[in-house]
Scaffold this motif. Structure first.
Motif, PDB file in Angstrom:
ATOM      1  N   GLU A 136     -20.012 -27.705  52.291  1.00 26.58           N
ATOM      2  CA  GLU A 136     -20.743 -27.588  51.024  1.00 26.58           C
ATOM      3  C   GLU A 136     -20.060 -26.605  50.089  1.00 26.58           C
ATOM      4  OE1 GLU A 136     -24.826 -26.620  51.750  1.00 26.58           O
ATOM      5  OE2 GLU A 136     -25.251 -28.484  52.825  1.00 26.58           O
ATOM      6  N   ASP A 137     -19.454 -25.562  50.647  1.00 26.88           N
ATOM      7  CA  ASP A 137     -18.775 -24.539  49.846  1.00 26.88           C
ATOM      8  C   ASP A 137     -17.356 -24.941  49.460  1.00 26.88           C
ATOM      9  OD1 ASP A 137     -21.053 -23.032  50.109  1.00 26.88           O
ATOM     10  OD2 ASP A 137     -20.211 -21.600  51.551  1.00 26.88           O
ATOM     11  N   GLY A 138     -16.907 -26.118  49.925  1.00 25.12           N
ATOM     12  CA  GLY A 138     -15.581 -26.597  49.567  1.00 25.12           C
ATOM     13  C   GLY A 138     -14.444 -26.003  50.356  1.00 25.12           C
ATOM     14  N   LYS A 139     -14.745 -25.313  51.454  1.00 20.21           N
ATOM     15  CA  LYS A 139     -13.685 -24.677  52.241  1.00 20.21           C
ATOM     16  C   LYS A 139     -13.074 -25.617  53.273  1.00 20.21           C
ATOM     17  CE  LYS A 139     -15.247 -19.918  51.637  1.00 20.21           C
ATOM     18  NZ  LYS A 139     -15.679 -18.657  52.308  1.00 20.21           N
ATOM     19  N   LEU A 140     -13.741 -26.710  53.555  1.00 20.82           N
ATOM     20  CA  LEU A 140     -13.191 -27.722  54.452  1.00 20.82           C
ATOM     21  C   LEU A 140     -13.903 -29.038  54.194  1.00 20.82           C
ATOM     22  CD1 LEU A 140     -15.467 -28.349  56.847  1.00 20.82           C
ATOM     23  CD2 LEU A 140     -14.574 -26.246  57.821  1.00 20.82           C
ATOM     24  N   SER A 141     -13.364 -30.085  54.753  1.00 17.39           N
ATOM     25  CA  SER A 141     -14.012 -31.390  54.735  1.00 17.39           C
ATOM     26  C   SER A 141     -13.999 -31.936  56.149  1.00 17.39           C
ATOM     27  CB  SER A 141     -13.288 -32.364  53.804  1.00 17.39           C
ATOM     28  OG  SER A 141     -13.756 -33.695  53.999  1.00 17.39           O
ATOM     29  N   VAL A 142     -15.090 -32.536  56.558  1.00 14.23           N
ATOM     30  CA  VAL A 142     -15.135 -33.062  57.925  1.00 14.23           C
ATOM     31  C   VAL A 142     -14.194 -34.252  58.094  1.00 14.23           C
ATOM     32  CG1 VAL A 142     -17.503 -32.259  58.274  1.00 14.23           C
ATOM     33  CG2 VAL A 142     -17.103 -34.608  57.513  1.00 14.23           C
ATOM     34  N   THR A 229     -12.697 -19.196  56.866  1.00 11.42           N
ATOM     35  CA  THR A 229     -13.550 -18.182  56.247  1.00 11.42           C
ATOM     36  C   THR A 229     -12.953 -16.781  56.328  1.00 11.42           C
ATOM     37  OG1 THR A 229     -14.786 -17.734  58.294  1.00 11.42           O
ATOM     38  CG2 THR A 229     -15.605 -19.505  56.851  1.00 11.42           C
ATOM     39  N   GLY A 230     -12.067 -16.553  57.283  1.00 11.24           N
ATOM     40  CA  GLY A 230     -11.555 -15.214  57.494  1.00 11.24           C
ATOM     41  C   GLY A 230     -12.574 -14.285  58.120  1.00 11.24           C
ATOM     42  N   VAL A 234     -19.295 -14.784  65.110  1.00 11.21           N
ATOM     43  CA  VAL A 234     -20.554 -14.081  65.308  1.00 11.21           C
ATOM     44  C   VAL A 234     -21.125 -13.584  63.984  1.00 11.21           C
ATOM     45  CG1 VAL A 234     -19.391 -11.877  65.810  1.00 11.21           C
ATOM     46  CG2 VAL A 234     -21.717 -12.279  66.647  1.00 11.21           C
ATOM     47  N   ASP A 235     -20.247 -13.165  63.059  1.00 13.34           N
ATOM     48  CA  ASP A 235     -20.716 -12.685  61.762  1.00 13.34           C
ATOM     49  C   ASP A 235     -21.188 -13.836  60.883  1.00 13.34           C
ATOM     50  OD1 ASP A 235     -20.109 -10.054  62.488  1.00 13.34           O
ATOM     51  OD2 ASP A 235     -18.037 -10.260  61.785  1.00 13.34           O
ATOM     52  N   LEU A 236     -20.472 -14.948  60.930  1.00 16.89           N
ATOM     53  CA  LEU A 236     -20.901 -16.133  60.183  1.00 16.89           C
ATOM     54  C   LEU A 236     -22.286 -16.586  60.629  1.00 16.89           C
ATOM     55  CD1 LEU A 236     -17.644 -18.290  60.152  1.00 16.89           C
ATOM     56  CD2 LEU A 236     -18.849 -17.434  58.134  1.00 16.89           C
TER      57      LEU A 236
END
Length: 491
Positions: A136-142, A229-230, A234-236
């Motif tokens: 949804e954020d545009g960082k990847l596509s399935v 995401t960098g 666990v933080d995500l």
């Protein structure tokens, strides 16, 4: 990590983690591919509850429904076959919210709705949601090939997409089948080290052509999430899901984590249940290392299906069944013409199951701190009760005596599939079954069923049926597990 696992060394009673995980994950693959889900398995298995639908299903009184739910749960808790917490909700009504047995037997601490349990492969749906959120954020596509994010991965992975990982259609071998895994799992490992267990192995099939449950898929998804995401997985998890939904009693477990109100894990032993040694939580990671409570998991279901997590289109993508009746991190099937979204989990000493029926806003959550098949069977029966059906209480299998000399004809190596073989030896208590690269599991004699000798284990819903010839020679077995049946030939 999925569906049911096995434990460790039979003489030390640490047995259940991997014989079960090895056999369960593979058999669940077959069961789901055949269209058999937890909602239908109980109609197939001999020891399960028989269900009939009353003509006046909607006439069941709420109080009688609550009482019956508790009776069904208690029938599974007999002799500590199930210990844990159960929550059943219909709309805003909580129909059952109860603990059964002990969270910590050594200190006589009871299970309760506030106790935290490891949930195993139910973690996968959280990983799947994180992937969809990044889309949804545009960082990847399935639809992207995974080598876009993992450029150093094998060339044989060229055609594997992120969607293939989500749907278990990649063909990447399940790392739990590696012969090194039994010992390897007991100490801390990085995701990169875990990837080394399977990255150089040939694919089991061409990507997208078949369905086979593989924990490796969700380990790779965790790696991809951290790449794009960098951030640490666990933080995500905390930032994007747990904190926004107020899931304060959930998280990713860690070997050194001191966790208040944590249940200890147990497994069936010859003289009752015994403690079980755990694998490193670094191994399960994005595929099976979360802990939670029944209350938090209800918040999760209500938030997910209430539009608080994903967009409507992403939720649709998550809950659209593909091969194997699998969506993204969840099985999706139909029961009484209603969509049913469900998944289980298993890790040493813990089994879990969760079912959600969107059309009725029904959630059934069963978390257990003793190894065995109770949560998924119980969840299916509790759903039937909530839908107004009549169920018969659970009955346990009973071991019958057999002379040790009679066991010799069953002993041998049986090939079940290219990945799975069973080494069977005799013991004072029956048969010891060693699945490929896994620890041993004890099976007891149940007697002859339709003329065929049958053995069962209390650790999970698994039976082995031997097919004798006219001369009483045995060269074929049938492994029955959660409604699935697989044939093995003696080598």
């Amino acid at each position: 990590m999925n569906s049911s696992k096995s434990r460790a060394c039979l003489k030390r009673q640490d047995t259940y983690l991997l014989a079960a995980i090895c056999v369960v994950c593979y058999a669940t693959t077959l069961a789901q591919t055949s269209g058999i889900t937890a909602s239908t398995i109980h109609k197939e298995t001999p020891c399960s509850l028989r269900v009939s639908t009353p003509s006046q299903a909607d006439s069941v009184e709420p109080n009688s429904t609550k009482q019956r739910l508790d009776e069904v749960a208690r029938s599974f808790a007999k002799d500590d076959a199930f210990m844990g917490a159960v929550r059943v909700a219909k709309g805003s009504d909580i129909l059952l919210d109860q603990g059964y047995g002990k969270a910590v037997m050594e200190w006589n601490i009871p299970d309760s709705p506030d106790v935290k349990f490891r949930i195993g492969s139910m973690t996968k749906q959280f990983t799947a949601v994180l992937v969809l959120l990044e889309q949804e954020d545009g960082k990847l596509s399935v639809d992207d090939p995974i080598r876009k994010y993992l450029p150093d991965s094998p060339a044989t992975w060229d055609k594997i997409t992120v969607a293939d990982l989500l749907h278990h259609t990649s063909g990447v071998p399940n790392f739990i089948f590696d012969k090194r895994f039994f010992e390897w799992r007991m100490v801390f490992h990085t995701p990169a080290e875990e990837m080394e267990l399977f990255k150089d192995k040939p694919l089991n099939f061409l990507p997208g052509t078949q369905w086979e449950y593989s924990n490796s898929n969700y380990a790779l998804l965790g790696i991809i999430l951290e790449k794009v995401t960098g951030q640490r997985y666990v933080d995500l998890l905390q930032e994007r899901i747990l904190v926004p939904l107020g899931m304060k009693d959930s998280g990713l477990d860690d070997d050194d984590l001191i966790l208040p109100e944590r249940a200890e894990g147990y497994q069936p032993g010859s003289k009752g249940i015994v403690p079980v040694r755990s694998q490193s939580m670094s191994v399960g990671w994005s595929t099976g290392s979360m802990y939670s409570t029944t209350g938090d998991l209800l918040r999760w279901e209500r938030g997910l299906f209430g539009g608080k997590v994903l967009s409507a289109s992403s939720l649709k993508q998550m809950t659209t069944a593909t091969k194997g009746n699998y969506g993204c991190g969840v099985f999706v099937s139909r029961k009484d013409d209603m969509e049913v979204v469900e998944h289980g989990g298993s890790i040493e000493g813990f089994n879990s199951y969760m079912i959600y029926v969107p059309a009725r806003n029904i959630a059934v959550i069963a978390l257990s701190n003793v190894s065995g098949d109770a949560p998924d069977k119980m969840a299916a029966k509790l759903l039937d009760v909530t839908l107004g059906k009549t169920v018969t209480l659970a009955k346990q299998r009973v071991a019958v005596p057999i002379a040790k000399g009679e066991l010799s004809k069953f002993v041998g190596d049986y090939q079940v599939s290219a990945q799975l073989s069973l080494n069977i030896t005799a013991s004072d208590e029956g048969l010891v079954v060693l699945a490929t690269g896994q620890p041993p599991l004890q099976f007891s004699y149940e007697g002859e069923i339709n003329g065929h000798p049958q053995f069962f284990t209390r650790a999970m819903d698994a039976q082995i049926e031997f097919i004798p010839t006219a001369t009483d020679h045995v060269s074929t077995l049938i492994l029955h597990l959660s409604g699935a049946a697989m044939t093995g030939k003696k080598q």
